[in-house]
Design an enzyme around this catalytic site. Structure first.
Site, short mmCIF file in Angstrom:
data_model
loop_
_atom_site.label_atom_id
_atom_site.label_comp_id
_atom_site.label_asym_id
_atom_site.label_seq_id
_atom_site.Cartn_x
_atom_site.Cartn_y
_atom_site.Cartn_z
N LYS A 13 72.77 51.22 7.23
CA LYS A 13 73.32 51.04 6.02
C LYS A 13 74.07 52.37 5.70
O LYS A 13 75.28 52.35 5.29
CB LYS A 13 72.17 50.82 5.03
N ARG A 88 65.20 48.17 -4.04
CA ARG A 88 64.14 47.56 -2.95
C ARG A 88 62.95 46.79 -3.47
O ARG A 88 62.16 46.57 -2.58
CB ARG A 88 63.75 49.18 -2.34
N ARG A 122 67.11 59.31 15.64
CA ARG A 122 68.09 59.53 14.72
C ARG A 122 67.79 61.20 14.58
O ARG A 122 66.86 61.83 14.54
CB ARG A 122 67.65 58.98 13.41
N ARG A 155 64.04 63.37 10.63
CA ARG A 155 63.28 63.24 9.31
C ARG A 155 61.91 63.21 9.46
O ARG A 155 61.47 62.32 10.46
CB ARG A 155 64.06 62.10 8.81
N ARG A 166 57.38 51.95 6.91
CA ARG A 166 58.55 51.51 6.27
C ARG A 166 58.84 50.40 6.64
O ARG A 166 59.49 49.57 5.81
CB ARG A 166 59.52 52.81 6.72
P1 AP5 Z 1 71.32 54.88 9.49
O1 AP5 Z 1 72.45 54.67 9.01
O2 AP5 Z 1 70.62 56.09 9.07
O3 AP5 Z 1 70.18 53.90 8.98
P2 AP5 Z 1 69.71 53.04 7.53
O4 AP5 Z 1 69.98 51.78 7.42
O5 AP5 Z 1 70.56 54.04 6.44
O6 AP5 Z 1 68.29 53.49 7.59
P3 AP5 Z 1 67.15 54.54 6.69
O7 AP5 Z 1 66.18 55.22 7.42
O8 AP5 Z 1 68.18 55.69 6.22
O9 AP5 Z 1 66.68 53.51 5.40
P4 AP5 Z 1 65.59 53.61 4.68
O10 AP5 Z 1 65.84 52.44 4.03
O11 AP5 Z 1 64.18 53.79 5.12
O12 AP5 Z 1 65.76 55.27 4.14
P5 AP5 Z 1 66.41 55.78 3.03
O13 AP5 Z 1 66.84 56.84 3.18
O14 AP5 Z 1 66.96 54.57 2.35
O15 AP5 Z 1 70.97 54.76 11.08
C1 AP5 Z 1 69.87 55.02 11.69
C2 AP5 Z 1 70.25 55.71 13.13
O16 AP5 Z 1 70.78 54.67 13.76
C3 AP5 Z 1 71.27 56.91 13.05
O17 AP5 Z 1 70.70 57.74 13.86
C4 AP5 Z 1 72.69 56.28 13.35
O18 AP5 Z 1 73.29 57.07 14.10
C5 AP5 Z 1 72.11 55.05 14.23
N1 AP5 Z 1 73.01 53.97 14.37
C6 AP5 Z 1 73.47 53.30 12.90
N2 AP5 Z 1 74.22 52.20 13.21
C7 AP5 Z 1 74.39 52.30 14.55
C8 AP5 Z 1 75.15 51.24 15.01
N3 AP5 Z 1 75.74 50.22 14.75
N4 AP5 Z 1 74.99 51.30 16.38
C9 AP5 Z 1 74.60 52.41 17.06
N5 AP5 Z 1 73.60 53.50 16.36
C10 AP5 Z 1 73.65 53.32 15.07
O19 AP5 Z 1 65.01 55.88 1.87
C11 AP5 Z 1 64.25 56.71 2.53
C12 AP5 Z 1 62.80 56.82 1.48
O20 AP5 Z 1 63.16 57.12 0.14
C13 AP5 Z 1 62.05 55.36 1.45
O21 AP5 Z 1 61.34 55.35 2.47
C14 AP5 Z 1 61.42 55.51 0.00
O22 AP5 Z 1 60.34 56.33 -0.08
C15 AP5 Z 1 62.58 56.33 -0.89
N6 AP5 Z 1 63.39 55.43 -1.50
C16 AP5 Z 1 64.67 55.32 -1.30
N7 AP5 Z 1 65.11 54.34 -2.08
C17 AP5 Z 1 63.92 53.89 -2.60
C18 AP5 Z 1 64.17 52.90 -3.80
N8 AP5 Z 1 65.14 52.19 -4.15
N9 AP5 Z 1 62.79 52.59 -4.33
C19 AP5 Z 1 61.68 53.18 -3.79
N10 AP5 Z 1 61.70 54.42 -2.99
C20 AP5 Z 1 63.03 54.65 -2.39
MG MG Z 2 69.93 55.45 5.02
#
Ligand code: AP5
Ligand code: MG
Ligand code: ZN
Length: 209
Positions: A13, A88, A122, A155, A166
């Site tokens: 994402k 979420r 990552r 991370r 997660r």
């Molecule tokens: P990446 O693009 O980083 O993936 P992502 O979908 O953004 O995954 P996240 O881990 O960031 O999602 P998340 O939902 O757990 O974390 P968030 O930060 O939102 O890609 C991952 C890796 O793959 C990278 O290394 C990239 O280079 C590689 N890659 C990507 N696409 C690729 C492709 N097509 N081909 C090859 N490689 C690829 O949230 C973190 C924490 O914050 C949560 O756990 C929670 O505690 C809190 N939080 C955030 N939002 C909320 C909410 N709304 N409510 C409550 N808590 C929340």
């Molecule tokens: Mg993300």
């Protein structure tokens, strides 16, 4: 256009949002990034959410909703945004409907094997937040961000135990939003497994008027 990016952790994402924000002229709003910035700055919010995030659990709905409500009241996101990582939970989705009208919800679809491989490799830039990957998108110089020269780190919530948590949280609390938005006719599925360049291209086509 007002977009929500939905999908399991590691589906890409954030990666796709960063690549398409300029093309769509829609600011990227990531709740995860906002929380991580707060943690880095050791602000009251950061101190409050650090342990929860490191363990891979969700921050409470009240604090998260309030944060997004304030962010979406700002001028730059009046007409368009990419909301990445919010909502979420059903409670967050219902709250969002009360303060913003979403045009499309993109469901990033990828199997566990793909997301686990992505998360375990990552690497994130401490300075600019860019997502690198040990195998799929390695920085030229070890430990140094090729975009800004910042320091690269893994991370805390990308440790195996937190990744498992997660994924469980996603299945238990977030996946239900797929049907929630499908019923409203807002959902579009995208195959998130191919290379990022291909996903961007497919998403661009999907969003063409
Ligand atoms: P990446 O693009 O980083 O993936 P992502 O979908 O953004 O995954 P996240 O881990 O960031 O999602 P998340 O939902 O757990 O974390 P968030 O930060 O939102 O890609 C991952 C890796 O793959 C990278 O290394 C990239 O280079 C590689 N890659 C990507 N696409 C690729 C492709 N097509 N081909 C090859 N490689 C690829 O949230 C973190 C924490 O914050 C949560 O756990 C929670 O505690 C809190 N939080 C955030 N939002 C909320 C909410 N709304 N409510 C409550 N808590 C929340
Ligand atoms: Mg993300
Ligand atoms: Zn950087």
């Amino acid at each position: 256009m007002k977009l929500v990016f939905l999908g399991p952790p590691g589906a890409g994402k954030g990666t796709i949002a960063v690549r398409i924000t300029g093309i769509l002229n829609a600011p990227h709003v990531s709740t995860g990034n906002i929380f991580r910035e707060a943690i880095a700055a050791a602000s009251p919010l950061g101190l409050k959410v650090k342990a929860v995030i490191d363990e891979g659990r969700l921050v409470d709905d009240g604090a998260t909703i309030e944060l997004v409500r304030k962010r979406l009241a700002q001028d730059d996101v009046k007409d368009s945004y990419i909301l990445d990582g919010f909502p979420r939970t059903i409670a967050q989705a219902e709250a969002l409907a009360g303060f913003s009208v979403v045009d499309r919800v993109i469901n990033f679809d990828a199997p566990d094997s793909v997301v686990i491989e992505r998360l375990s490799g990552r690497l994130v830039c401490r300075k600019c937040g860019f997502n690198w990957h040990k195998t799929f998108n390695p920085p030229e110089k070890d430990g140094v961000c090729g975009k800004c020269g910042g320091e690269i780190y893994t991370r805390e919530d990308d440790r195996a135990e937190a990744v498992k948590k997660r994924l469980d949280v996603y299945r238990e609390q977030t996946a239900t939003l797929i049907e929630y938005y499908r019923k409203q006719g807002l959902l579009a599925d995208i195959d998130a497994s191919p290379d990022a360049g291909i996903v961007v291209e497919n998403l661009r086509k999907l969003l063409q008027p």
